[in-house]
Scaffold this active site. Structure first.
Site, PDB file in Angstrom:
ATOM      1  CG  HIS A 281      39.409  14.090   9.221  1.00 52.43           C
ATOM      2  ND1 HIS A 281      39.851  15.390   9.164  1.00 52.43           N
ATOM      3  CD2 HIS A 281      40.022  13.543  10.296  1.00 52.43           C
ATOM      4  CE1 HIS A 281      40.665  15.614  10.163  1.00 52.43           C
ATOM      5  NE2 HIS A 281      40.819  14.503  10.861  1.00 52.43           N
TER       6      HIS A 281
HETATM    7  P1  TYD Z   1      40.085  13.441  15.008  1.00 52.91           P
HETATM    8  O1  TYD Z   1      40.061  14.847  14.518  1.00 52.91           O
HETATM    9  O2  TYD Z   1      39.299  12.430  14.237  1.00 52.91           O
HETATM   10  O3  TYD Z   1      41.581  12.924  15.125  1.00 52.91           O
HETATM   11  P2  TYD Z   1      42.726  12.785  14.017  1.00 52.91           P
HETATM   12  O4  TYD Z   1      42.249  13.450  12.774  1.00 52.91           O
HETATM   13  O5  TYD Z   1      43.900  13.451  14.607  1.00 52.91           O
HETATM   14  O6  TYD Z   1      43.005  11.352  13.830  1.00 52.91           O
HETATM   15  O7  TYD Z   1      39.629  13.451  16.524  1.00 52.91           O
HETATM   16  C1  TYD Z   1      39.663  12.288  17.317  1.00 52.91           C
HETATM   17  C2  TYD Z   1      38.614  12.453  18.412  1.00 52.91           C
HETATM   18  O8  TYD Z   1      38.910  13.565  19.234  1.00 52.91           O
HETATM   19  C3  TYD Z   1      37.220  12.667  17.857  1.00 52.91           C
HETATM   20  O9  TYD Z   1      36.311  11.964  18.691  1.00 52.91           O
HETATM   21  C4  TYD Z   1      36.988  14.141  18.040  1.00 52.91           C
HETATM   22  C5  TYD Z   1      37.835  14.490  19.239  1.00 52.91           C
HETATM   23  N1  TYD Z   1      38.390  15.855  19.182  1.00 52.91           N
HETATM   24  C6  TYD Z   1      37.905  16.822  20.056  1.00 52.91           C
HETATM   25  O10 TYD Z   1      37.012  16.574  20.887  1.00 52.91           O
HETATM   26  N2  TYD Z   1      38.456  18.084  20.012  1.00 52.91           N
HETATM   27  C7  TYD Z   1      39.436  18.402  19.137  1.00 52.91           C
HETATM   28  O11 TYD Z   1      39.913  19.565  19.113  1.00 52.91           O
HETATM   29  C8  TYD Z   1      39.909  17.394  18.218  1.00 52.91           C
HETATM   30  C9  TYD Z   1      40.986  17.689  17.202  1.00 52.91           C
HETATM   31  C10 TYD Z   1      39.351  16.137  18.287  1.00 52.91           C
END
Ligand code: TYD
Length: 144
Positions: free
Chosen positions: A52
């Site tokens: 993303h």
């Molecule tokens: P995501 O940012 O997509 O993870 P990565 O980029 O590390 O693979 O986040 C994964 C899940 O966690 C998504 O459902 C959102 C949640 N999340 C939170 O609730 N709070 C946070 O601070 C972060 C980073 C993610």
């Protein structure tokens, strides 16, 4: 933002026989105010995280344990960074697509970021990201 604005930032190191210490003092060491900290751990072998971009959020990623790769993409070109020490990290400005992979066993990815969690700040569709970038930064005769 362009890949040229993504950079490795070295952090202070206090090396002692009894162990090493590194610290980060907000805007003294990073180009943004830290509002949130999160970390990835117990990442299974072969997994990919990220996938993303963020509309506004800026980020600094450290390999607090072990190692992993961060692949950055500004919509025109990609660059792979290998993070494997806890005394430096990778600064990622807004509007850069990122993927994290090649996690070593037991690794911990520590992220210091400029915003509270807000799903509306994410762009999770690569085509939407690229279209957005190309509307803002049309290619010139130099290819950018
Ligand atoms: P995501 O940012 O997509 O993870 P990565 O980029 O590390 O693979 O986040 C994964 C899940 O966690 C998504 O459902 C959102 C949640 N999340 C939170 O609730 N709070 C946070 O601070 C972060 C980073 C993610």
């Amino acid at each position: 933002m362009s890949l040229s604005e993504c950079k490795i930032i070295d952090l202070p190191k206090i090396l002692e026989k009894r162990g090493n210490l590194t610290f980060i003092e907000g805007t003294r060491h990073l180009p943004f105010e830290i509002k949130r900290v999160y970390y990835l751990y117990d990442v299974p072998g072969g997994a990919t995280r990220g996938g993303h971009a963020h509309k506004q959020l800026e980020q600094f990623i450290i390999a607090a344990m072990g190692s992993f790769d961060v692949v950055l993409d500004d919509g025109f070109e990609k660059k792979r960074f290998h993070l494997n020490r806890s005394y430096y990290g990778l600064y990622i400005p807004r509007m850069i697509w990122r993927e994290l992979d090649n996690f070593s066993s037991g690794s911990v990815s520590l992220a210091l970021v400029s915003q509270y969690y807000d799903e509306d700040d994410y762009i999770r569709d690569y085509d939407v990201f690229v279209n957005n970038i190309r509307q803002q930064q049309p290619r010139t005769s130099k290819g950018r």
